[in-house]
Write an enzyme that holds these catalytic residues in place. Structure first.
Site, PDB file in Angstrom:
ATOM      1  N   LYS A   1       0.856  -1.094   0.435  1.00 42.04           N
ATOM      2  CA  LYS A   1       0.046   0.193   0.072  1.00 42.04           C
ATOM      3  C   LYS A   1       0.852   1.187  -0.054  1.00 42.04           C
ATOM      4  O   LYS A   1       1.878   1.323   0.900  1.00 42.04           O
ATOM      5  CB  LYS A   1      -1.348   0.016   1.588  1.00 42.04           C
ATOM      6  CG  LYS A   1      -2.161   1.376   1.176  1.00 42.04           C
ATOM      7  CD  LYS A   1      -2.639   0.874   2.516  1.00 42.04           C
ATOM      8  CE  LYS A   1      -3.723   1.928   2.436  1.00 42.04           C
ATOM      9  NZ  LYS A   1      -4.926   1.559   3.812  1.00 42.04           N
TER      10      LYS A   1
ATOM     11  N   SER B   1      -9.607   1.962   2.657  1.00 40.88           N
ATOM     12  CA  SER B   1      -9.409   2.328   1.942  1.00 40.88           C
ATOM     13  C   SER B   1      -8.147   1.420   1.053  1.00 40.88           C
ATOM     14  O   SER B   1      -7.516   2.234  -0.145  1.00 40.88           O
ATOM     15  CB  SER B   1      -8.105   3.852   2.521  1.00 40.88           C
ATOM     16  OG  SER B   1      -7.606   3.154   3.668  1.00 40.88           O
TER      17      SER B   1
ATOM     18  N   SER C   1     -10.046  -0.373   6.887  1.00 39.35           N
ATOM     19  CA  SER C   1      -9.149  -0.577   5.879  1.00 39.35           C
ATOM     20  C   SER C   1      -8.671  -1.501   4.950  1.00 39.35           C
ATOM     21  O   SER C   1      -8.320  -1.493   4.224  1.00 39.35           O
ATOM     22  CB  SER C   1      -8.553   0.905   5.154  1.00 39.35           C
ATOM     23  OG  SER C   1      -9.496   1.553   5.695  1.00 39.35           O
TER      24      SER C   1
HETATM   25  N1  GLN Z   1     -13.319   4.380   6.165  1.00 39.21           N
HETATM   26  C1  GLN Z   1     -12.405   4.558   7.539  1.00 39.21           C
HETATM   27  C2  GLN Z   1     -12.010   5.974   7.367  1.00 39.21           C
HETATM   28  O1  GLN Z   1     -12.409   6.547   6.908  1.00 39.21           O
HETATM   29  C3  GLN Z   1     -11.547   4.227   7.459  1.00 39.21           C
HETATM   30  C4  GLN Z   1     -10.416   3.576   7.177  1.00 39.21           C
HETATM   31  C5  GLN Z   1      -8.889   3.166   7.849  1.00 39.21           C
HETATM   32  O2  GLN Z   1      -9.195   1.901   7.980  1.00 39.21           O
HETATM   33  N2  GLN Z   1      -7.762   3.248   7.132  1.00 39.21           N
HETATM   34  O3  GLN Z   1     -11.034   6.584   8.804  1.00 39.21           O
END
Ligand code: GLN
Length: 484
Positions: free
Chosen positions: A79, A154, A178
């Site tokens: 990532k 994400s 994410s």
């Molecule tokens: N969708 C969640 C957020 O936007 C989780 C994102 C993540 O785990 N990085 O905070």
């Protein structure tokens, strides 16, 4: 079997014994990426030459009769918020364009020590803020199962690369879901480790107290293999657990007749989409027919967990993102004075979702409001942890949906932030509590996968991996690569 369909365990074994050339296999993965990327956009950076050079090195090690390691030759996607020395690290943001970290994240060092080939840096929501990979400054990633739908986020690029066959293993990060969200929507397996089990050194922080780097794969054995490589104490991360080691990546053999599963009612009932609930129940009834006891439990705090998560995450984000001012990393806008340069850099460098969170986070932490919001959220967090641990004292694992809805269409959720945030209702629990949780694929709805989530006690990864293996045996999802 095509090279891009091979499980990581097989690739590593064949490369080590000299029956598969790492160069040949990596070339095939790169060819596959060339073919799928125009439609999928899973990568921000594809490391073509570098990956081939690295594969040559692995082949030479084998030729010398030396052991290249447990991930010999395996193509791993990383990532784009995890540092790989000398490779652009954008976090999906314009503000980090051109930033090349001069060091490797600890997890990357570990991959390289075991002979892995880093194939590229995957697309993600900007600074990991989102659940669809649509907030990336480098365009959205599409779901290989159904390109009209999002791959989740994400870590959407990591999930999509696995499903499309342009990577064999992938690393993601999980602050509030994410890893598990894109795993759910791409039909893959994804683990959010116990907080502190994996080093965060070299991970660009979004919300430090919540997030972990974790493995993603197309089957349980691969997931455990990648986890065994990255897990472990790291003195360079002060939140790293002293007793974290490879034992956590052991896939426990589970006698289903002794397995007690608590199903969190709030994660399989309204507002969870009935098609998702049906898929989760179908997995649970398979486990039940193997002899497991499946009992419904209630966690009324679910309602408060989501707002508490967003308050804590935004507060930490606003402080973390203060460092991007144009003087140190990446993008810099011109300005007559220093102040003008900083303002312009941040105005042009950050996307709208990131700006929203910086503003809300600063508000939450401001004098007069900190007690009302932040401190209250911390109390909810403790209560959620207590409640989950209490349930886990009576059940080995807790289950529910990973995502409350099937994979949305591109553009469908992104316009309304509150609608976007509600997608995380089931995943944030484990982050608030610091406990491990994983996604196993469950079924396909509207042409894209949906997942079941299992949560375990702190350091309960072996148990979760054991459950994952049982689920894998009961469903169609094993090493499934789709033609986008
Ligand atoms: N969708 C969640 C957020 O936007 C989780 C994102 C993540 O785990 N990085 O905070």
């Amino acid at each position: 079997m095509k090279a891009w369909e091979m499980p990581a365990t097989m690739v590593a074994e064949m490369v080590r014994e000299g029956s598969l050339s790492a160069v040949e296999y990596v070339s095939k993965i790169l060819e596959r990426a060339e073919e799928t990327e125009p439609r999928i956009n899973a990568y921000i950076t594809l490391l073509k030459e570098q990956a081939l050079r690295r594969a040559e090195e692995v082949d030479r090690t084998v030729a010398r009769g030396e052991d290249p390691g447990r991930l010999a030759g395996v193509a791993v996607a990383v990532k784009d918020n995890i540092a790989v020395r000398g490779v652009e690290n954008t976090c999906g943001s314009r503000i980090l364009k051109g930033y090349r970290p001069p060091f490797n994240a600890t997890v990357v060092e570990k991959l390289l020590r075991e002979g892995a080939v880093i194939i590229g840096k995957t697309n993600m929501d900007e600074f990991a803020m989102g659940s669809t990979t649509e907030t990336s400054a480098y365009g959205p990633t599409r779901n290989p199962w159904n390109p009209e739908r999002v791959p989740g986020g994400s870590s959407g690029g990591s999930g999509a690369a696995l499903a499309a066959g342009s990577a064999t293993l992938a690393l993601g990060s999980d602050t509030g879901g994410s890893i598990r969200c894109p795993a759910a929507y791409t039909g893959t397996y994804g683990l959010k480790p116990t907080y502190g089990a994996v080093s965060r050194y070299g991970l660009v922080p979004y919300a430090n107290s919540l997030e972990q780097i974790g493995p993603m794969a197309r089957n349980t054995a691969d997931l455990a293999l990648l986890y065994s490589v990255i897990v472990g104490h790291d003195p360079r991360d002060s939140t790293s657990l002293r007793d974290s080691d490879t034992r956590l990546a052991h896939v426990e053999h589970i006698d289903p007749s002794r397995l007690r599963i608590g199903v969190i009612r709030e994660l399989v009932e309204d507002p969870v989409d009935p098609r998702v609930s049906r898929a989760v129940w179908s997995v649970l009834s398979k486990l039940e027919s193997m002899g497991a006891s499946v009992e419904e439990v209630s966690l009324p705090l679910v309602e408060y967990a989501l707002p508490a998560y967003y308050i804590i995450a935004m507060a930490e984000a606003s402080s973390n993102l203060a460092r991007y001012d144009g003087t140190r990393y990446g993008f810099r806008a011109p300005g007559a004075t220093w102040e003008e340069m900083v303002v312009e850099t941040r105005t042009r460098g950050f996307g709208w979702e990131v700006k929203r969170r910086i503003m809300l986070g600063s508000f939450i932490l401001s004098a007069g409001y900190v007690e009302q919001y932040y401190v209250k959220a911390l109390r909810v967090r403790s209560a959620v942890r207590r409640a989950l641990l209490e349930l886990l004292s009576k059940h080995h694992v807790l289950a529910g949906a990973t995502m409350p809805i099937p994979a949305p269409r591109l553009g469908e959720r992104i316009r309304d932030p509150l609608l976007l945030y509600t997608m995380d209702v089931a995943t944030v629990l484990a982050n608030l509590a610091g406990i491990p949780a994983l996604n196993t694929p469950a079924d396909v709805v509207d042409g894209a996968p949906v997942g079941a989530q299992f949560m375990g006690p702190p350091m309960g990864e072996p148990l979760l991996l054991g459950v994952s293996r049982l689920v894998e045996e009961a469903t169609r999802f094993r090493d499934e690569v789709v033609q986008p």
